[in-house]
Design a protein around this motif. Structure first.
Motif, PDB file in Angstrom:
ATOM      1  N   THR A   1      32.243  17.264   8.353  1.00  0.00           N
ATOM      2  CA  THR A   1      33.200  15.626   8.718  1.00  0.00           C
ATOM      3  C   THR A   1      32.353  14.776   9.106  1.00  0.00           C
ATOM      4  OG1 THR A   1      35.161  15.404   7.051  1.00  0.00           O
ATOM      5  CG2 THR A   1      34.449  14.044   8.710  1.00  0.00           C
ATOM      6  N   GLY A   2      31.700  14.413  10.048  1.00  0.00           N
ATOM      7  CA  GLY A   2      30.844  13.665  10.915  1.00  0.00           C
ATOM      8  C   GLY A   2      29.542  13.585  10.990  1.00  0.00           C
ATOM      9  N   VAL A   3      29.022  14.507  10.459  1.00  0.00           N
ATOM     10  CA  VAL A   3      27.357  15.386  10.072  1.00  0.00           C
ATOM     11  C   VAL A   3      27.061  14.224   9.480  1.00  0.00           C
ATOM     12  CG1 VAL A   3      25.804  16.368   8.978  1.00  0.00           C
ATOM     13  CG2 VAL A   3      27.819  17.709   9.830  1.00  0.00           C
ATOM     14  N   GLU A   4      25.801  13.879  10.085  1.00  0.00           N
ATOM     15  CA  GLU A   4      24.661  13.181  10.115  1.00  0.00           C
ATOM     16  C   GLU A   4      23.754  12.852   9.247  1.00  0.00           C
ATOM     17  OE1 GLU A   4      24.721  10.015  13.044  1.00  0.00           O
ATOM     18  OE2 GLU A   4      26.594   8.873  12.198  1.00  0.00           O
ATOM     19  N   GLY A   5      22.675  12.003   8.300  1.00  0.00           N
ATOM     20  CA  GLY A   5      21.503  12.695   8.002  1.00  0.00           C
ATOM     21  C   GLY A   5      20.381  11.514   8.492  1.00  0.00           C
ATOM     22  N   THR A   6      18.569  12.216   8.089  1.00  0.00           N
ATOM     23  CA  THR A   6      17.924  11.180   7.728  1.00  0.00           C
ATOM     24  C   THR A   6      16.622  11.820   6.708  1.00  0.00           C
ATOM     25  OG1 THR A   6      17.916  10.499  10.311  1.00  0.00           O
ATOM     26  CG2 THR A   6      16.345  10.052   9.182  1.00  0.00           C
ATOM     27  N   ALA A   7      16.303  10.737   5.983  1.00  0.00           N
ATOM     28  CA  ALA A   7      15.126  11.184   4.702  1.00  0.00           C
ATOM     29  C   ALA A   7      14.228  10.661   5.592  1.00  0.00           C
ATOM     30  CB  ALA A   7      15.997  10.265   3.818  1.00  0.00           C
ATOM     31  N   TYR A   8      13.068  10.836   5.413  1.00  0.00           N
ATOM     32  CA  TYR A   8      11.473  10.835   5.999  1.00  0.00           C
ATOM     33  C   TYR A   8      11.368  10.844   4.400  1.00  0.00           C
ATOM     34  CZ  TYR A   8      12.829  11.751  10.757  1.00  0.00           C
ATOM     35  OH  TYR A   8      13.871  11.541  11.357  1.00  0.00           O
ATOM     36  N   LYS A   9      10.289   9.931   4.203  1.00  0.00           N
ATOM     37  CA  LYS A   9       9.546   9.662   2.870  1.00  0.00           C
ATOM     38  C   LYS A   9       8.243  10.502   3.290  1.00  0.00           C
ATOM     39  CE  LYS A   9       8.560   6.869  -0.905  1.00  0.00           C
ATOM     40  NZ  LYS A   9       8.099   5.077  -1.577  1.00  0.00           N
ATOM     41  N   TYR A  10       7.930  11.539   2.386  1.00  0.00           N
ATOM     42  CA  TYR A  10       6.380  12.250   2.981  1.00  0.00           C
ATOM     43  C   TYR A  10       5.480  12.185   1.412  1.00  0.00           C
ATOM     44  CZ  TYR A  10       7.905  16.276   0.314  1.00  0.00           C
ATOM     45  OH  TYR A  10       8.254  16.578  -0.906  1.00  0.00           O
ATOM     46  N   MET A  11       6.025  11.905   0.939  1.00  0.00           N
ATOM     47  CA  MET A  11       5.194  11.016  -0.437  1.00  0.00           C
ATOM     48  C   MET A  11       5.300   9.602  -1.367  1.00  0.00           C
ATOM     49  SD  MET A  11       4.552  14.464  -3.707  1.00  0.00           S
ATOM     50  CE  MET A  11       3.439  14.843  -2.796  1.00  0.00           C
ATOM     51  N   ASP A  12       4.860   9.520  -1.926  1.00  0.00           N
ATOM     52  CA  ASP A  12       4.605   7.920  -3.183  1.00  0.00           C
ATOM     53  C   ASP A  12       4.931   8.864  -3.632  1.00  0.00           C
ATOM     54  OD1 ASP A  12       5.171   6.264  -0.399  1.00  0.00           O
ATOM     55  OD2 ASP A  12       2.562   6.101   0.096  1.00  0.00           O
ATOM     56  N   MET A  13       5.680   7.518  -5.027  1.00  0.00           N
ATOM     57  CA  MET A  13       4.625   7.950  -5.932  1.00  0.00           C
ATOM     58  C   MET A  13       3.973   6.008  -6.827  1.00  0.00           C
ATOM     59  SD  MET A  13       6.230  10.593  -7.502  1.00  0.00           S
ATOM     60  CE  MET A  13       7.618  11.490  -7.351  1.00  0.00           C
ATOM     61  N   LYS A  14       3.855   6.771  -7.549  1.00  0.00           N
ATOM     62  CA  LYS A  14       2.456   5.030  -7.348  1.00  0.00           C
ATOM     63  C   LYS A  14       3.184   4.009  -9.095  1.00  0.00           C
ATOM     64  CE  LYS A  14      -2.064   5.350  -6.979  1.00  0.00           C
ATOM     65  NZ  LYS A  14      -3.489   5.843  -6.900  1.00  0.00           N
ATOM     66  N   TRP A  15       3.281   3.320  -8.403  1.00  0.00           N
ATOM     67  CA  TRP A  15       4.495   2.729  -9.892  1.00  0.00           C
ATOM     68  C   TRP A  15       3.827   1.048 -10.074  1.00  0.00           C
ATOM     69  CZ3 TRP A  15       7.500   4.438 -13.762  1.00  0.00           C
ATOM     70  CH2 TRP A  15       7.958   3.361 -13.987  1.00  0.00           C
ATOM     71  N   ASP A  16       3.319   0.726 -11.483  1.00  0.00           N
ATOM     72  CA  ASP A  16       3.207  -1.286 -11.325  1.00  0.00           C
ATOM     73  C   ASP A  16       3.936  -1.699 -12.201  1.00  0.00           C
ATOM     74  OD1 ASP A  16       1.819  -3.383 -12.196  1.00  0.00           O
ATOM     75  OD2 ASP A  16      -0.026  -2.547 -13.213  1.00  0.00           O
ATOM     76  N   ASP A  17       4.870  -2.526 -10.950  1.00  0.00           N
ATOM     77  CA  ASP A  17       5.407  -3.433 -10.982  1.00  0.00           C
ATOM     78  C   ASP A  17       5.234  -4.338 -12.560  1.00  0.00           C
ATOM     79  OD1 ASP A  17       7.708  -1.888  -9.674  1.00  0.00           O
ATOM     80  OD2 ASP A  17       6.979  -3.523  -7.880  1.00  0.00           O
ATOM     81  N   GLN A  18       4.309  -4.674 -12.306  1.00  0.00           N
ATOM     82  CA  GLN A  18       4.066  -5.598 -13.641  1.00  0.00           C
ATOM     83  C   GLN A  18       3.906  -4.838 -15.376  1.00  0.00           C
ATOM     84  OE1 GLN A  18       2.894  -8.721 -13.327  1.00  0.00           O
ATOM     85  NE2 GLN A  18       2.847  -8.699 -10.866  1.00  0.00           N
ATOM     86  N   VAL A  19       3.540  -3.414 -15.080  1.00  0.00           N
ATOM     87  CA  VAL A  19       3.958  -3.525 -16.597  1.00  0.00           C
ATOM     88  C   VAL A  19       5.246  -2.313 -16.580  1.00  0.00           C
ATOM     89  CG1 VAL A  19       1.875  -3.813 -16.973  1.00  0.00           C
ATOM     90  CG2 VAL A  19       2.765  -1.342 -16.232  1.00  0.00           C
ATOM     91  N   GLY A  20       5.807  -2.126 -15.339  1.00  0.00           N
ATOM     92  CA  GLY A  20       6.853  -0.894 -15.673  1.00  0.00           C
ATOM     93  C   GLY A  20       6.508   0.101 -16.059  1.00  0.00           C
ATOM     94  N   GLN A  21       5.635   0.898 -15.176  1.00  0.00           N
ATOM     95  CA  GLN A  21       4.762   2.117 -15.973  1.00  0.00           C
ATOM     96  C   GLN A  21       4.523   2.830 -14.651  1.00  0.00           C
ATOM     97  OE1 GLN A  21       1.925   1.530 -18.756  1.00  0.00           O
ATOM     98  NE2 GLN A  21       3.721   2.215 -20.029  1.00  0.00           N
ATOM     99  N   PRO A  22       3.972   4.069 -14.141  1.00  0.00           N
ATOM    100  CA  PRO A  22       3.718   4.935 -13.131  1.00  0.00           C
ATOM    101  C   PRO A  22       1.985   4.734 -13.497  1.00  0.00           C
ATOM    102  CG  PRO A  22       4.286   6.636 -14.714  1.00  0.00           C
ATOM    103  CD  PRO A  22       5.270   4.689 -15.569  1.00  0.00           C
ATOM    104  N   VAL A  23       1.440   4.930 -12.378  1.00  0.00           N
ATOM    105  CA  VAL A  23       0.351   5.021 -12.102  1.00  0.00           C
ATOM    106  C   VAL A  23      -0.791   6.317 -11.577  1.00  0.00           C
ATOM    107  CG1 VAL A  23      -2.144   3.790 -11.415  1.00  0.00           C
ATOM    108  CG2 VAL A  23      -0.264   2.709 -11.907  1.00  0.00           C
ATOM    109  N   ASP A  24      -1.831   6.555 -12.513  1.00  0.00           N
ATOM    110  CA  ASP A  24      -1.974   8.388 -12.365  1.00  0.00           C
ATOM    111  C   ASP A  24      -3.131   7.930 -10.996  1.00  0.00           C
ATOM    112  OD1 ASP A  24      -2.860  10.558 -13.323  1.00  0.00           O
ATOM    113  OD2 ASP A  24      -4.479  10.234 -13.296  1.00  0.00           O
TER     114      ASP A  24
END
Length: 583
Positions: A57-80
């Motif tokens: 109880t009381g432990v806190e954490g921080t998540a660092y984003k070191y990798m992105d996922m390429k995603w096209d919001d227009q078509v709703g699909q991942p991009v290679d």
């Protein structure tokens, strides 16, 4: 005409029904089409919930984003390529881990197929680089606990994370050192829903929305003379030992401080110059390997001690020992002082000192002590004698002087000569609030006190701060007008040892109350449970120097006869002298 209108109505009715059916069908198709897709379309901003369990109880954490996922919001699909290292990490990865990154910043097979050890090393070095400022990544702080913990060690924190790869830094708890966590949030095609959903992939490769924090418990244990509880006399040396597992910090953690703190109750004094520190199974460490500082006394504690290792000292002396699971041993000598109570005992607590975050700069706050800390207790006892006149216990005698001796062998030797007894004089001082003129008769053991103990106005002879063992209370001067007893020594044996027979696996330890086997002059002792003192009485006879008066008349007659004989003898001498002169 009427028939014609009816005929037209008959023709329109089937048409209307057909239109309604078609509209309903169209609506149903639209609804079915809507439910065939995810209720909420996945976008680059959609988050998944990751629960990190098994934290304090009381432990806190921080998540660092070191990798992105390429995603096209227009078509709703991942991009290679779907996965690429985040811009803030690219240069650092190319410099230190070139085999992990491809030409388009995508992770290579070397990275994707990392072993658990390789993953921990990458996370460790990445968090150290983030702390150093050479890598700058977007971060997400931990949110709230999402369930009621079953204990202080079984709480959980959650993160709401968008798609990408994360390294998670956890702060330390009161008694745990947490390792970094690596996780991925990725889009996964759902055949049943005919759409994408977010999936959390833990560091071990399994798909789950939960991760268990990996940690090591760092919790001190403590003994005094090898026990959790013992007894002692004020001023006697007490050997304390604190044993604490050495934490195994990741190699590149930037804050590898470690230490142990001890906080004594008011009745215990610690000799700071007696502190010795060693790694389990090894010789004492040189004093240059650590620091010992005094914690000032306050209203509820005597001065304590803090043994600390800096990051450099930890790496030089403790890092390998922590890796193989050894403990740190801290030993010191203490003694009870005149604030030690004769009820409940004198306790002191010890606990490990862990930095709140091992990836912050050295310094900062330690975590709070674990509840409960490692505790030892030392008990001390008291005796209370009442000085009375022999034959009339209601007459209380003041002014009697005593000396107290403790036998080292535990066997009484009734010789009146102090030198002949295997015993050590116990020095005392008058209890707080009394003066010599007050003559209360209440004393407490004090190594720099006096040997004289004088009964008070109400006949009281009270001595606190005694340990278990055999004592001799010797009367060296009777009250004025009274005689010393033929045997001036009262032998008191205080026992408090076998409260537990050990059958349940627990050690036989004292409970702070004298056993029923305690004795006074070889007989059962009386314990006043209200104040935890052994009580007894010591009697004196009144001094009386009158000779017997029986036969006084006879003595007078002999005196008269004697005087008469003296007179007759004198007359005869005179007559004889005159006769000689006449002749």
């Amino acid at each position: 005409m009427f028939d014609g209108k009816r005929s037209r109505r008959d023709c329109l009715l089937p048409i209307a029904v057909a239109l309604i059916v078609a509209m309903v069908g169209a609506f149903g198709w639209a609804a079915a089409s809507a439910t065939a897709k995810p209720a909420a379309d996945v976008t680059s901003q959609t988050t998944a919930v990751l629960t990190v369990g098994k934290v304090e109880t009381g432990v806190e954490g921080t998540a660092y984003k070191y990798m992105d996922m390429k995603w096209d919001d227009q078509v709703g699909q991942p991009v290679d390529p779907v996965r690429v290292f985040a811009p803030g990490a690219v240069d650092w990865v190319r410099k230190y881990f070139p085999s992990y990154i491809g030409t388009d910043d995508e992770p290579t097979a070397d990275f994707i197929n990392l072993s658990a050890e390789g993953t921990r090393d990458f996370a460790d070095r990445l968090l150290a680089a983030i702390q150093a400022g050479t890598v700058r990544l977007p971060s997400t702080e931990s949110d709230f606990s999402n369930f009621i913990p079953t204990s202080a060690d079984d709480d959980a924190i959650i993160f709401k994370l968008a798609m990408g790869g994360y390294v998670i830094k956890l702060g330390n708890g009161s008694k745990r050192v947490y390792q970094p966590i690596m996780t991925f949030v990725k889009p996964q095609w759902d055949e049943g829903a005919e759409g994408y959903r977010l999936e959390v992939k833990d560091v071990d490769g399994g798909a789950s929305n939960e991760a268990r924090a990996k940690s090591k418990v760092i919790e001190s244990t403590k003994t005094v003379h090898g026990k959790l509880k013992t007894h002692g006399q004020i001023g006697e040396d007490l050997l304390y030992q604190i044993k604490t597992p050495i934490p195994h910090y990741p190699t590149h953690a930037t804050n590898q401080r470690f230490g142990v703190q001890d906080s004594p109750g008011p009745g215990l004094s610690i000799r700071q110059d007696s502190v010795r520190v060693k790694i389990e199974g090894d010789a004492d460490l040189p004093t240059s390997a650590y620091s010992v500082t005094e914690i000032p006394a306050d209203a509820t504690h005597s001065a304590g001690i803090k043994v600390e290792f800096s990051s450099n000292q930890y790496r030089e002396k403790l890092a390998m020992a922590g890796k193989i699971g050894k403990s740190l041993i801290v030993e010191y000598t203490g003694s009870l002082n005149d604030k030690a109570p004769i009820k409940d005992g004198t306790s002191n607590s010890a606990w490990p000192l862990l930095p709140k975050s091992i990836y912050d700069s050295e310094g900062g706050e330690y975590t709070s002590p674990p509840p409960p800390a490692a505790v030892t207790t030392v008990y001390t006892y008291g005796i209370r004698a009442t000085k009375v006149m022999k034959g009339n216990g209601n007459i209380l005698l003041s002014g009697a002087t005593f000396e107290l001796y403790k036998q080292s062998s535990g066997k009484s030797k009734s010789s009146k000569k102090k030198d002949a007894r295997d015993a050590t004089a116990v020095k005392v001082k008058q209890a707080a609030g009394t003066t010599g003129a007050d003559a209360s008769g209440k004393y407490i053991v004090h190594p720099e006190g006096t040997s004289a103990i004088i009964s008070g106005k109400d006949g009281t002879v009270q001595i606190d701060g005694l340990g278990a063992g055999t004592y001799e209370l010797k009367e060296v001067r009777a009250p004025n007008g009274y005689t010393l007893p033929a045997n001036p020594i009262t032998t008191i044996t205080i026992r408090d040892d076998n409260r537990n027979d050990g059958s349940d696996g627990k050690p036989a330890e004292p409970d702070g109350k004298p056993d029923t086997t305690s004795m006074v002059n070889g007989g059962p002792a009386t314990l006043d449970a209200s104040d935890n003192r052994i009580t007894f009485k010591i009697e004196n006879r009144r001094a009386d120097f009158k000779l017997p008066e029986t036969g006084a008349m006879g003595a007078a007659v002999f005196a008269v006869i004697g005087m008469a004989l003296v007179a007759i003898s004198s007359v005869l001498v005179i007559i004889r002298r005159r006769a000689r002169r006449s002749s």
